[in-house]
Structures are given as C-alpha cells and as structure tokens.
Design a protein around this motif. Structure first.
Motif, mmCIF file in Angstrom:
data_model
loop_
_atom_site.group_PDB
_atom_site.id
_atom_site.type_symbol
_atom_site.label_atom_id
_atom_site.label_comp_id
_atom_site.label_asym_id
_atom_site.label_seq_id
_atom_site.Cartn_x
_atom_site.Cartn_y
_atom_site.Cartn_z
ATOM 1 N N ARG A 1 0.846 -1.187 0.000
ATOM 2 C CA ARG A 1 0.000 0.000 0.000
ATOM 3 C C ARG A 1 0.889 1.247 0.000
ATOM 4 N N ARG A 2 0.268 2.409 -0.327
ATOM 5 C CA ARG A 2 1.024 3.653 -0.408
ATOM 6 C C ARG A 2 1.803 3.922 0.889
ATOM 7 N N ASP A 3 1.207 3.547 2.032
ATOM 8 C CA ASP A 3 1.880 3.831 3.311
ATOM 9 C C ASP A 3 2.917 2.773 3.678
ATOM 10 N N GLY A 4 3.175 1.838 2.786
ATOM 11 C CA GLY A 4 4.241 0.867 3.046
ATOM 12 C C GLY A 4 3.775 -0.449 3.638
ATOM 13 N N LEU A 5 2.468 -0.531 3.986
ATOM 14 C CA LEU A 5 1.962 -1.786 4.573
ATOM 15 C C LEU A 5 1.858 -2.845 3.473
ATOM 16 N N LEU A 6 2.395 -4.025 3.781
ATOM 17 C CA LEU A 6 2.466 -5.086 2.770
ATOM 18 C C LEU A 6 1.395 -6.147 3.020
ATOM 19 N N CYS A 7 0.818 -6.641 1.935
ATOM 20 C CA CYS A 7 -0.094 -7.778 2.088
ATOM 21 C C CYS A 7 0.271 -8.831 1.049
ATOM 22 N N THR A 8 -0.199 -10.052 1.316
ATOM 23 C CA THR A 8 0.011 -11.136 0.365
ATOM 24 C C THR A 8 -1.332 -11.764 0.055
ATOM 25 N N LYS B 1 -10.889 -23.329 -3.620
ATOM 26 C CA LYS B 1 -11.848 -23.185 -2.513
ATOM 27 C C LYS B 1 -11.361 -22.256 -1.396
ATOM 28 N N VAL B 2 -10.150 -21.730 -1.478
ATOM 29 C CA VAL B 2 -9.654 -20.874 -0.391
ATOM 30 C C VAL B 2 -9.032 -19.615 -0.964
ATOM 31 N N PHE B 3 -9.394 -18.508 -0.395
ATOM 32 C CA PHE B 3 -8.756 -17.250 -0.757
ATOM 33 C C PHE B 3 -8.112 -16.712 0.513
ATOM 34 N N ILE B 4 -6.794 -16.498 0.459
ATOM 35 C CA ILE B 4 -6.090 -16.053 1.663
ATOM 36 C C ILE B 4 -5.582 -14.631 1.432
ATOM 37 N N PHE B 5 -5.855 -13.777 2.428
ATOM 38 C CA PHE B 5 -5.415 -12.387 2.365
ATOM 39 C C PHE B 5 -4.680 -12.107 3.669
ATOM 40 N N VAL B 6 -3.371 -11.881 3.578
ATOM 41 C CA VAL B 6 -2.564 -11.708 4.791
ATOM 42 C C VAL B 6 -1.989 -10.307 4.799
ATOM 43 N N VAL B 7 -2.133 -9.607 5.916
ATOM 44 C CA VAL B 7 -1.544 -8.276 6.056
ATOM 45 C C VAL B 7 -0.369 -8.385 7.021
ATOM 46 N N TRP B 8 0.767 -7.906 6.588
ATOM 47 C CA TRP B 8 1.992 -8.082 7.394
ATOM 48 C C TRP B 8 2.227 -6.864 8.288
#
Lengths: 179, 310
Positions: free
Chosen positions: B276-283, B289-296
């Motif tokens: 993200r613009r503020d530097g926060l990373l996600c994967t 059948k699975v959608f994974i959204f991880v915020v680091w």
C-alpha cells in the motif's frame, strides 16, 4: 355555585371518623362528603383543592363541583376512595406485569352493568384515580377470558373491517367544515 | 348484557385494559379486525417468547411470559370436525391462520385449539406461527421436535420460523440424515442444540457456520453417533456433552492437540505481494476453494514451532 336544597347529602360511613372533610357536587347535583385521605387518591380533585386553597376550616363551606361525573358514579368513587384511603402506596409495576389480585370487596363494588362500568371508567380517568383505574381495567380485561373473537367483538362493540371501511368512506365523502 | 365500547374509551384506558388482558385473549382480540390487531400489536405485554412443540398429529405453540413458563398455548390439531352454527360464525376469523380448509377455534382455560385437515395443517401452522410472531414480535425460545413416525405431509418440521434459541430433538428411532441436515441447514439455532435421539455416523454436514454455543447428545442410545472426528473438529461450541459417541482416543487427542498448540501458519511463499502507499504489505493467495489475504503488520514474525499449512 348553586346547590339544590332538596338533594340529600350522601354520607359514606367511613367518612365520619375523619375530621377533615370536603364536599363534592356531582353533575346531577348530588352532594358527597369525602375525607382528606380519601380525596387524595384522586389527583384531579386534590390538585383542585390545593389550587382553590381549601383548608380544614373552609372546606365544607366550599363544595367542589364535578361536572363530568354523575351521582351514581361519584357514590362508587367515594366508597372506593374511603375504602382504600390508608392503603400503602403500591410499587411501580415493571415489565408490564400486573400481579395484583383484585380484592373481593372491590370485585363486588365493580359488579355493575357494562354501561355503568363504561361511565365509571371515564369518570375515573377524569378524576385520575390510578388504583380504581387499575381495578376497572382488570375487570374489563377479565371479560375477555375464554371468549372467541366473535364473542369479544360483541362484548367490546368492535366494528368489523367492513364496518370500519364503510365508516372511513362515509367520513371521506362527507363535506368538511367549509362545505 | 350491554356493550363496553372499547374503542370509545380514552387511549390510556384502552392501553391499561390491554395490559390487564391475558395473552390468549389478546390473540382472540387481534383476530377480530385490522384495527384490533393493530391495537394488540402496539400493546406492551410481559410475553418473553414462544416455545414450540412439534409432533406428528399436532403442533403446540406455548406462550412464555417473564413471570410464567406456561401463560397459555395454541394447539394446531389434525382433526376433521363438524362445525356447529356458532363455530361457522368463527370461520371468518380463521383466514389469518388457514389458507384453504375451514378450521374452527375453541378458547378455554388459557388454551386455543384449532382443528385442521391433514392436508392443511402444515400451511396453517406456518400462517399461525408467522401471525403470532408478527403480532407480538418475540423470539422462538425453545423448539421441541419429536420426529418419530412423521408423515411426509408434515415435513419440513419447522414451519413459520427460521430461527430459535434452543432446539431439542427427541425420539426413539434414528433421525434420517437428510432430515437432520435440512433442520440444521435451514434453522438458525442461536444457543443450544440437544439431540436425544439416535443419529447416524454417516451424517455429513458442514458445521462451521453454526451459531449455537452448546451441543448436547444424551439419554438415547446412539445419540452421539453423528459426532465424528470431522464434526468434532468443526464445532465451535463453548459446551459439548456427548454420550454414546463413536469417537476414539485418537480423535479426542487430535481435538486436544489443536487446543494445546493452536498456532498454525499458511505457506505464503507463492502468493502475490502488494504494498500500500503507506508501506503496509499484504500477500494474496488464491487456492482451490480458499482465498487467503494476509496483512503483514509484523513483516518477519517468529514462526518457530508453528505448523505450516501448505
């Protein structure tokens, strides 16, 4: 204030033991005496007494006219108030539970014709006597017990949907105040 | 006897009268007209909710008030009756609770009985329960279901409601998997499911979405057979009490181990990283059948001793 001289003064027996008395005149000119403790059960009457500045000394010389209540109902009301004048104040009911049991004396007092009961509840509402209102409403509510819709419709004089619709139509058809 | 013209009284008096009227009488009053129903709908009552008992030949809706568990009942019965003239008069009031047949009511000792044909009873129960829920706007507290010997015409078991706080199913015969599945998938049970009936170990149902916090299988032989390892692991209850299950020590051990070391981690090495613009990373990882959204929030978490799910 004119009182017909030939109309007898109704004395309720319990009144005699109380030295502070007030006079009330019904719509049909019957005169009643009522004790101070008893009259306090009616918020309307007690407000009136307070506002008029009536005292133990001048109360009997200044009868209070009550135009909306006839002698028959007033007699019942005075009897009721004298009977319950020393009752402890009842706690506010919560959660819409009416736990009180209607005492037999009061049930007898209110065993009257439905038309009379209707007039009595209007009088009670006007005089703002909460306990008598509760008791009247309990009697009327109990009338519904074990009754089918049709029986209830007759007892409570409830119009059917068709009658309500007809009434609404005639109200909308009738000319307004300017017509 | 003269009439007490209820609607000609001041509003406060009407309100006081209705507060002093028992629940069954309020139901009777509400059936008279649209206006009387509206009056009852706006009345404050001590009604807390309803219990519903469902048997093959009758359904009982019990009124529960804050002071009384049994403040009256309405029995919907399967019985063909010959109507008397007086009862014929009542039929017009049955329109709310019967679409086709001609039931009639009796009101006695805090109980309403309404009689329906076998073809009509399901629809009548549905309309009746919906009518009561709309009239008083109170929840279904407990449902007691006795599914033994239910005829096909009495299915589905639940009619007129789709959620309840507690469901108790009791019987001697094993409940069919499809019946139990249909109940659990269509009825939202908010607090407790109690099975006092034999169940099958072949029962399959995804219990992940269930809201109930307690599950109890007891009394009857085989009542806990549906609790397989998969079912056990999918339950998210705070109280579970099982009698007669087929669970093995290994199953219980797996359940315990999951509790003992709940930490697990997804293998995100093949995911797509987005910053993200503020530097926060996600994967983001998209698997079958699975959608994974991880915020680091912590870029380099300590994963030592944690099981990796690949």
């Amino acid at each position: 204030m004119s009182v017909e001289p030939e109309v007898p003064i109704v004395q309720v027996e319990e009144v005699r033991e109380n030295p502070v008395l007030y006079k009330i005149i019904s719509s049909d000119n019957h005169v009643f005496t009522i004790s101070e403790h008893a009259v306090k059960l009616s918020k309307t009457l007690w407000d009136l007494i307070t506002n008029l500045g009536l005292t133990a000394e001048n109360a009997l010389d200044n009868p209070i006219p009550v135009e909306n209540v006839n002698g028959k109902n007033m007699e019942t009301i005075v009897q009721f108030c004298e009977r319950h004048k020393y009752d402890e104040e009842e706690p506010e009911y919560t959660n819409y539970i009416r736990e009180f049991v209607l005492p037999e004396w009061d049930r007898q007092l209110l065993s009257i014709d439905n038309e009379e009961l209707f007039q009595l509840i209007l009088a009670t509402n006007y005089l703002d006597i909460q306990k008598l209102m509760d008791y009247c409403c309990r009697v009327i509510g109990d009338m519904a017990k074990d009754k089918t819709p049709e029986e209830l419709r007759i007892i409570y004089g409830i119009p059917t949907d068709a009658e309500d619709d007809a009434l609404e139509r005639s109200a909308s058809d009738s000319p307004g105040p300017s017509g | 006897m003269t009439v007490i013209p209820l609607f000609k009284l001041p509003v406060l008096c009407i309100s006081e009268i209705l507060i002093n009227t028992d629940i069954i009488s309020l139901v009777s009053l509400s059936l008279i007209s649209r206006r009387s129903k509206q009056l009852v709908r706006t009345t404050k009552t001590s009604l807390a909710g309803f219990n519903i008992e469902i048997k093959n030949d009758e359904t009982q809706v019990q009124f529960v008030t804050s002071e009384k568990e049994d403040a009256g009942s309405w029995f919907f019965k399967t019985e063909e009756k010959e109507c008397t003239d007086t009862q014929l008069m009542e039929m017009r009031y049955a329109l709310f609770v019967c679409s086709s047949g001609c039931p009639f009511f009796s009101f006695e000792d805090d109980v309403i009985h309404s009689y329906h044909s076998a073809n009509d009873i399901q629809q009548s129960v549905k309309l009746g329960v919906e009518y009561l829920r709309d009239l008083f706007r109170k929840p279904i507290l407990r449902v007691f279901l006795y599914p033994d010997d239910f005829s096909a015409s009495r299915r589905p078991f639940y009619m007129g409601f789709n959620e309840c706080n507690n469901l108790f199913i009791e019987g001697e015969k094993e409940i069919k998997n499809e019946d139990l599945k249909s109940i659990l998938e269509n009825l939202t049970i908010k607090t407790q499911l109690a099975l006092m009936i034999p169940t099958s170990s072949s029962f399959e149902c995804n219990m992940n979405g269930f809201e109930f916090k307690k599950i109890i299988c007891l009394d009857k032989k085989n009542s806990g057979h549906l609790i397989t390892r998969e079912v056990l692991m999918s339950l998210k209850c705070t109280l579970m009490q099982f009698h007669h299950t087929l669970l093995t020590a290994d199953d219980i051990m797996s359940f315990f181990e999951r509790w003992y070391s709940p930490d697990f981690a997804f293998d995100c090495t093949r995911g797509i990283d987005i910053m993200r613009r503020d530097g926060l990373l996600c994967t983001v990882i998209n698997r079958a059948k699975v959608f994974i959204f991880v915020v680091w929030h912590n870029r380099f978490p300590d994963v030592s001793g944690v099981s990796i799910i690949r």
